[in-house]
Motif scaffolding. Sequence first.
Motif, PDB file in Angstrom:
ATOM      1  N   SER A  36      11.375  45.788   8.101  1.00  0.00           N
ATOM      2  CA  SER A  36      12.553  46.200   8.866  1.00  0.00           C
ATOM      3  C   SER A  36      13.605  45.089   8.896  1.00  0.00           C
ATOM      4  O   SER A  36      14.795  45.329   8.664  1.00  0.00           O
ATOM      5  CB  SER A  36      12.120  46.563  10.287  1.00  0.00           C
ATOM      6  OG  SER A  36      13.237  46.686  11.121  1.00  0.00           O
ATOM      7  N   GLU A  86      21.066  57.390   4.892  1.00  0.00           N
ATOM      8  CA  GLU A  86      19.698  57.086   5.332  1.00  0.00           C
ATOM      9  C   GLU A  86      18.996  56.458   4.144  1.00  0.00           C
ATOM     10  O   GLU A  86      19.009  57.021   3.041  1.00  0.00           O
ATOM     11  CB  GLU A  86      18.937  58.367   5.697  1.00  0.00           C
ATOM     12  CG  GLU A  86      19.470  59.115   6.898  1.00  0.00           C
ATOM     13  CD  GLU A  86      19.014  58.527   8.224  1.00  0.00           C
ATOM     14  OE1 GLU A  86      18.245  57.546   8.221  1.00  0.00           O
ATOM     15  OE2 GLU A  86      19.450  59.056   9.248  1.00  0.00           O
ATOM     16  N   ASP A 139      26.844  48.262   6.466  1.00  0.00           N
ATOM     17  CA  ASP A 139      27.151  49.120   7.610  1.00  0.00           C
ATOM     18  C   ASP A 139      28.599  48.939   8.075  1.00  0.00           C
ATOM     19  O   ASP A 139      29.075  47.806   8.250  1.00  0.00           O
ATOM     20  CB  ASP A 139      26.201  48.808   8.766  1.00  0.00           C
ATOM     21  CG  ASP A 139      26.310  49.827   9.886  1.00  0.00           C
ATOM     22  OD1 ASP A 139      26.477  51.030   9.590  1.00  0.00           O
ATOM     23  OD2 ASP A 139      26.226  49.426  11.057  1.00  0.00           O
ATOM     24  N   ILE A 158      15.323  44.787   5.449  1.00  0.00           N
ATOM     25  CA  ILE A 158      16.306  45.850   5.174  1.00  0.00           C
ATOM     26  C   ILE A 158      17.558  45.623   6.012  1.00  0.00           C
ATOM     27  O   ILE A 158      18.678  45.797   5.543  1.00  0.00           O
ATOM     28  CB  ILE A 158      15.709  47.246   5.449  1.00  0.00           C
ATOM     29  CG1 ILE A 158      14.456  47.483   4.615  1.00  0.00           C
ATOM     30  CG2 ILE A 158      16.743  48.340   5.164  1.00  0.00           C
ATOM     31  CD1 ILE A 158      13.633  48.686   5.057  1.00  0.00           C
ATOM     32  N   ARG A 159      17.358  45.188   7.242  1.00  0.00           N
ATOM     33  CA  ARG A 159      18.508  44.948   8.118  1.00  0.00           C
ATOM     34  C   ARG A 159      19.388  43.827   7.571  1.00  0.00           C
ATOM     35  O   ARG A 159      20.598  43.984   7.450  1.00  0.00           O
ATOM     36  CB  ARG A 159      18.037  44.635   9.541  1.00  0.00           C
ATOM     37  CG  ARG A 159      19.170  44.483  10.551  1.00  0.00           C
ATOM     38  CD  ARG A 159      18.660  44.441  11.990  1.00  0.00           C
ATOM     39  NE  ARG A 159      17.467  43.615  12.129  1.00  0.00           N
ATOM     40  CZ  ARG A 159      17.474  42.276  12.097  1.00  0.00           C
ATOM     41  NH1 ARG A 159      18.593  41.609  11.959  1.00  0.00           N
ATOM     42  NH2 ARG A 159      16.334  41.607  12.215  1.00  0.00           N
ATOM     43  N   VAL A 219      21.572  46.676   5.647  1.00  0.00           N
ATOM     44  CA  VAL A 219      22.351  47.262   6.737  1.00  0.00           C
ATOM     45  C   VAL A 219      23.510  46.340   7.125  1.00  0.00           C
ATOM     46  O   VAL A 219      24.659  46.781   7.203  1.00  0.00           O
ATOM     47  CB  VAL A 219      21.448  47.586   7.945  1.00  0.00           C
ATOM     48  CG1 VAL A 219      22.280  48.085   9.120  1.00  0.00           C
ATOM     49  CG2 VAL A 219      20.394  48.625   7.553  1.00  0.00           C
ATOM     50  N   ARG A 250       9.693  52.521   5.494  1.00  0.00           N
ATOM     51  CA  ARG A 250      10.572  52.167   6.599  1.00  0.00           C
ATOM     52  C   ARG A 250      11.916  52.852   6.360  1.00  0.00           C
ATOM     53  O   ARG A 250      12.479  52.765   5.278  1.00  0.00           O
ATOM     54  CB  ARG A 250      10.745  50.644   6.672  1.00  0.00           C
ATOM     55  CG  ARG A 250      11.686  50.171   7.733  1.00  0.00           C
ATOM     56  CD  ARG A 250      11.105  50.257   9.130  1.00  0.00           C
ATOM     57  NE  ARG A 250      12.156  50.086  10.129  1.00  0.00           N
ATOM     58  CZ  ARG A 250      11.949  50.088  11.435  1.00  0.00           C
ATOM     59  NH1 ARG A 250      10.738  50.239  11.921  1.00  0.00           N
ATOM     60  NH2 ARG A 250      12.961  49.957  12.261  1.00  0.00           N
ATOM     61  N   LYS A 251      12.390  53.530   7.389  1.00  0.00           N
ATOM     62  CA  LYS A 251      13.662  54.249   7.286  1.00  0.00           C
ATOM     63  C   LYS A 251      14.723  53.504   8.084  1.00  0.00           C
ATOM     64  O   LYS A 251      14.480  53.119   9.235  1.00  0.00           O
ATOM     65  CB  LYS A 251      13.486  55.669   7.836  1.00  0.00           C
ATOM     66  CG  LYS A 251      14.712  56.540   7.669  1.00  0.00           C
ATOM     67  CD  LYS A 251      14.353  58.019   7.731  1.00  0.00           C
ATOM     68  CE  LYS A 251      14.450  58.542   9.138  1.00  0.00           C
ATOM     69  NZ  LYS A 251      14.298  60.012   9.192  1.00  0.00           N
ATOM     70  N   GLU A 252      15.876  53.297   7.478  1.00  0.00           N
ATOM     71  CA  GLU A 252      16.996  52.655   8.174  1.00  0.00           C
ATOM     72  C   GLU A 252      18.258  53.461   7.895  1.00  0.00           C
ATOM     73  O   GLU A 252      18.267  54.361   7.049  1.00  0.00           O
ATOM     74  CB  GLU A 252      17.176  51.199   7.712  1.00  0.00           C
ATOM     75  CG  GLU A 252      15.992  50.296   7.994  1.00  0.00           C
ATOM     76  CD  GLU A 252      15.826  49.905   9.464  1.00  0.00           C
ATOM     77  OE1 GLU A 252      16.747  50.159  10.269  1.00  0.00           O
ATOM     78  OE2 GLU A 252      14.760  49.361   9.803  1.00  0.00           O
ATOM     79  N   HIS A 253      19.313  53.097   8.592  1.00  0.00           N
ATOM     80  CA  HIS A 253      20.520  53.900   8.576  1.00  0.00           C
ATOM     81  C   HIS A 253      21.746  53.005   8.495  1.00  0.00           C
ATOM     82  O   HIS A 253      21.761  51.940   9.100  1.00  0.00           O
ATOM     83  CB  HIS A 253      20.563  54.715   9.881  1.00  0.00           C
ATOM     84  CG  HIS A 253      21.785  55.529  10.037  1.00  0.00           C
ATOM     85  ND1 HIS A 253      21.891  56.785   9.509  1.00  0.00           N
ATOM     86  CD2 HIS A 253      22.961  55.253  10.648  1.00  0.00           C
ATOM     87  CE1 HIS A 253      23.096  57.257   9.793  1.00  0.00           C
ATOM     88  NE2 HIS A 253      23.762  56.353  10.474  1.00  0.00           N
TER      89      HIS A 253
END
Length: 137
Positions: free
Chosen positions: A70, A47, A82, A73-74, A78, A9-12
């Motif tokens: 997801s 990333e 973030d 990770i959020r 994130v 899973r890719k997150e930013h």
Amino acid sequence: MSHKVAVYRKEHFNAAHRLHSKLLSDEQNALTFGKCNYANYHGHNYEVIVKVTGEVDEITGFVMDTKLLSDLIRTQVVERFDHKNLNLDTEEFKNLNPTAENIAIVIYQLLRPNINKQHDLKITLYETERNFVEFPC
Ligand code: NI
């Protein structure tokens, strides 16, 4: 027969940082960290790629539900980092230099307790398109 599969899973997230060691002089810090040592901080578009490896569950057909991954990770990564200044705004980097290496280790430590113990976890973190780290390796 083993049915081990890796799920990614890719997150930013965007964050500011300054690389600086109290163990080095100002001159050594500038030499070691270059632009990342600028006193007034700067940002990166990070990333993060999270890899979970394990056996496919016979009932669900999943290694891990990517929606759960997801969400994890959020909430753990994130929302924590973030649009933050990693040095000033986060507990994790108050006394830890926020290099890509250390950020990857911290992300691993945040996620590991929330993922099935039987699954392997690996973090890949891109600080720029060309510079990225992997933990564990
Ligand atoms: Ni930097």
